[in-house]
Design a protein around this motif. Sequence first.
Motif, mmCIF file in Angstrom:
data_model
loop_
_atom_site.group_PDB
_atom_site.id
_atom_site.type_symbol
_atom_site.label_atom_id
_atom_site.label_comp_id
_atom_site.label_asym_id
_atom_site.label_seq_id
_atom_site.Cartn_x
_atom_site.Cartn_y
_atom_site.Cartn_z
ATOM 1 N N ILE A 235 -14.265 -107.535 35.572
ATOM 2 C CA ILE A 235 -13.903 -106.122 35.594
ATOM 3 C C ILE A 235 -14.997 -105.385 36.366
ATOM 4 O O ILE A 235 -16.176 -105.501 36.012
ATOM 5 C CB ILE A 235 -13.809 -105.543 34.164
ATOM 6 C CG1 ILE A 235 -12.793 -106.316 33.336
ATOM 7 C CG2 ILE A 235 -13.477 -104.055 34.204
ATOM 8 C CD1 ILE A 235 -12.816 -105.956 31.856
ATOM 9 N N PRO A 236 -14.624 -104.640 37.406
ATOM 10 C CA PRO A 236 -15.652 -103.903 38.144
ATOM 11 C C PRO A 236 -16.322 -102.849 37.258
ATOM 12 O O PRO A 236 -15.666 -102.213 36.435
ATOM 13 C CB PRO A 236 -14.879 -103.221 39.267
ATOM 14 C CG PRO A 236 -13.531 -103.847 39.290
ATOM 15 C CD PRO A 236 -13.297 -104.449 37.948
ATOM 16 N N GLY A 237 -17.617 -102.687 37.419
ATOM 17 C CA GLY A 237 -18.337 -101.663 36.677
ATOM 18 C C GLY A 237 -19.606 -102.208 36.068
ATOM 19 O O GLY A 237 -19.916 -103.392 36.173
ATOM 20 N N HIS A 238 -20.322 -101.322 35.394
ATOM 21 C CA HIS A 238 -21.597 -101.680 34.770
ATOM 22 C C HIS A 238 -21.472 -101.536 33.260
ATOM 23 O O HIS A 238 -21.168 -100.448 32.756
ATOM 24 C CB HIS A 238 -22.713 -100.773 35.299
ATOM 25 C CG HIS A 238 -22.875 -100.864 36.780
ATOM 26 N ND1 HIS A 238 -23.482 -101.937 37.394
ATOM 27 C CD2 HIS A 238 -22.488 -100.033 37.775
ATOM 28 C CE1 HIS A 238 -23.463 -101.764 38.700
ATOM 29 N NE2 HIS A 238 -22.856 -100.615 38.959
#
Length: 120
Positions: free
Chosen positions: A104-107
Amino acid sequence: MDKIYLNKMEFYGYHGLFPEENKLGQRFYVDLILAVDLYKAGKTDNMADSVNYGSIFQVTKEIVEGAARNLVEAVADDIAEALLGEFDKITACTVKIYKPDPPIPGHYQSVAVEIYREKK
């Protein structure tokens, strides 16, 4: 009710919706909270009056490192069902599964699900 905790058990499995998760696999962490009456074990100092942590770990490992599931919710439910079915002294359990590296893209640190089940 008394509780036994098994924290941050680490496994490698192939659960997920995306083909790369099923092919490459990923780390999973599992926390368990087991409701067990520990009064007698505390008095007798006898393992037969408690639950063997190594056996709990092994059951959990076989599920997480076993057959691939689409959802960690299903993996958590499989763990809870197995623990409640195989260990008479466990009356309820909380199972929390972390995916530290989902695609999942993101931090973020991780994603997780937590379920609670008890014997009927």
